[in-house]
Design a protein around this motif. Sequence first.
Motif, short mmCIF file in Angstrom:
data_model
loop_
_atom_site.label_atom_id
_atom_site.label_comp_id
_atom_site.label_asym_id
_atom_site.label_seq_id
_atom_site.Cartn_x
_atom_site.Cartn_y
_atom_site.Cartn_z
N ALA A 16 46.41 34.56 54.30
CA ALA A 16 47.53 34.69 53.36
C ALA A 16 47.74 36.15 52.96
O ALA A 16 48.88 36.62 52.91
CB ALA A 16 47.29 33.83 52.12
N LEU A 17 46.68 36.87 52.70
CA LEU A 17 46.80 38.29 52.33
C LEU A 17 47.50 39.07 53.44
O LEU A 17 48.40 39.87 53.17
CB LEU A 17 45.42 38.89 52.04
N ASN A 18 47.11 38.84 54.68
CA ASN A 18 47.74 39.53 55.80
C ASN A 18 49.21 39.15 55.92
O ASN A 18 50.06 40.00 56.20
CB ASN A 18 46.98 39.26 57.10
N PHE A 19 49.51 37.88 55.69
CA PHE A 19 50.91 37.40 55.73
C PHE A 19 51.74 38.09 54.65
O PHE A 19 52.85 38.58 54.91
CB PHE A 19 50.90 35.88 55.54
N THR A 29 44.41 45.41 47.02
CA THR A 29 43.73 46.44 46.24
C THR A 29 42.24 46.17 46.07
O THR A 29 41.49 47.06 45.67
CB THR A 29 44.40 46.60 44.86
N MET A 30 41.81 44.93 46.35
CA MET A 30 40.39 44.59 46.23
C MET A 30 40.11 43.32 47.02
O MET A 30 40.94 42.42 47.03
CB MET A 30 40.07 44.37 44.76
N LEU A 31 38.97 43.27 47.69
CA LEU A 31 38.56 42.06 48.41
C LEU A 31 37.03 42.00 48.41
O LEU A 31 36.37 42.96 48.82
CB LEU A 31 39.09 42.06 49.84
N MET A 32 36.50 40.89 47.92
CA MET A 32 35.05 40.67 47.92
C MET A 32 34.77 39.32 48.55
O MET A 32 35.38 38.32 48.16
CB MET A 32 34.47 40.70 46.51
N ARG A 33 33.86 39.30 49.49
CA ARG A 33 33.47 38.05 50.14
C ARG A 33 32.26 37.44 49.39
O ARG A 33 31.55 38.14 48.69
CB ARG A 33 33.11 38.31 51.59
N TYR A 34 32.07 36.14 49.58
CA TYR A 34 30.94 35.48 48.92
C TYR A 34 29.62 36.13 49.29
O TYR A 34 28.73 36.25 48.45
CB TYR A 34 30.92 33.98 49.26
N ALA A 62 40.05 38.42 45.49
CA ALA A 62 40.91 39.48 46.02
C ALA A 62 42.01 39.74 45.01
O ALA A 62 42.38 38.87 44.22
CB ALA A 62 41.50 39.09 47.37
N SER A 63 42.52 40.94 45.05
CA SER A 63 43.70 41.31 44.27
C SER A 63 44.69 41.96 45.22
O SER A 63 44.29 42.73 46.10
CB SER A 63 43.36 42.32 43.17
N PHE A 64 45.96 41.62 45.03
CA PHE A 64 46.99 42.30 45.80
C PHE A 64 48.18 42.57 44.90
O PHE A 64 48.42 41.89 43.92
CB PHE A 64 47.36 41.55 47.08
N VAL A 66 52.23 43.13 44.51
CA VAL A 66 53.58 42.90 45.03
C VAL A 66 54.51 43.59 44.05
O VAL A 66 54.64 43.15 42.90
CB VAL A 66 53.91 41.39 45.12
N GLY A 67 55.11 44.69 44.48
CA GLY A 67 55.92 45.48 43.55
C GLY A 67 55.03 45.96 42.41
O GLY A 67 54.00 46.57 42.63
N ASP A 68 55.41 45.62 41.18
CA ASP A 68 54.64 46.03 40.00
C ASP A 68 53.65 44.96 39.54
O ASP A 68 52.99 45.12 38.52
CB ASP A 68 55.59 46.34 38.83
N THR A 69 53.56 43.86 40.26
CA THR A 69 52.75 42.72 39.82
C THR A 69 51.45 42.62 40.60
O THR A 69 51.44 42.68 41.82
CB THR A 69 53.54 41.41 39.99
N ASP A 70 50.36 42.43 39.85
CA ASP A 70 49.06 42.18 40.46
C ASP A 70 48.87 40.67 40.55
O ASP A 70 49.07 39.95 39.58
CB ASP A 70 47.93 42.78 39.62
N VAL A 71 48.50 40.21 41.74
CA VAL A 71 48.23 38.80 41.98
C VAL A 71 46.78 38.71 42.43
O VAL A 71 46.32 39.54 43.22
CB VAL A 71 49.16 38.22 43.07
N MET A 72 46.07 37.72 41.92
CA MET A 72 44.69 37.53 42.34
C MET A 72 44.62 36.32 43.26
O MET A 72 45.46 35.42 43.19
CB MET A 72 43.80 37.34 41.11
#
Length: 147
Positions: A16-19, A29-34, A62-64, A66-72
């Motif tokens: 989904a992040l890549n999509f 902006t951030m990605l942590m695996r288990y 993960a955090s990404f 989109v524009g000015d919005t941070d989505v986790m």
Amino acid sequence: MQVQPYIFFEGRCEEALNFYKTALNAEVTMLMRYKENPVPQSSAESCGPDMMKIPPESVMHASFKVGDTDVMASDGMASGKPEFKGITLSVNPTSETEARRMFAALSEGGTVRMPLAPTFYSPLFGMLVDKFGVSWMVNVATDMPPK
């Protein structure tokens, strides 16, 4: 105060992040695996047996942007069965060209609920469900005249 969406993709988070990087020009902006969890394994065990079944390569958090919005986002419990009921995310591109691009990209592999078209409140508005099951509204922002 700020309210941020947190989306559990149940095993498809990285996909989904890549999509969204392509469809929405999102920036991860951030990605942590288990497996990178700094908490000792014994602490994870105390969270219950389901925590022990999550593949170590799964995305814990993960955090990404989109524009000015941070989505986790996360793979959650990696059950393979994400459910997104009763919520829709709305993006407001500033141009009709960008709205068309985003709508086409987000709807690839998904389902269009309302085709992108002019409305009384926007030059272009449409609704869709993407291939992950997330509902989206694409709405070209405009200044509404005062009533």
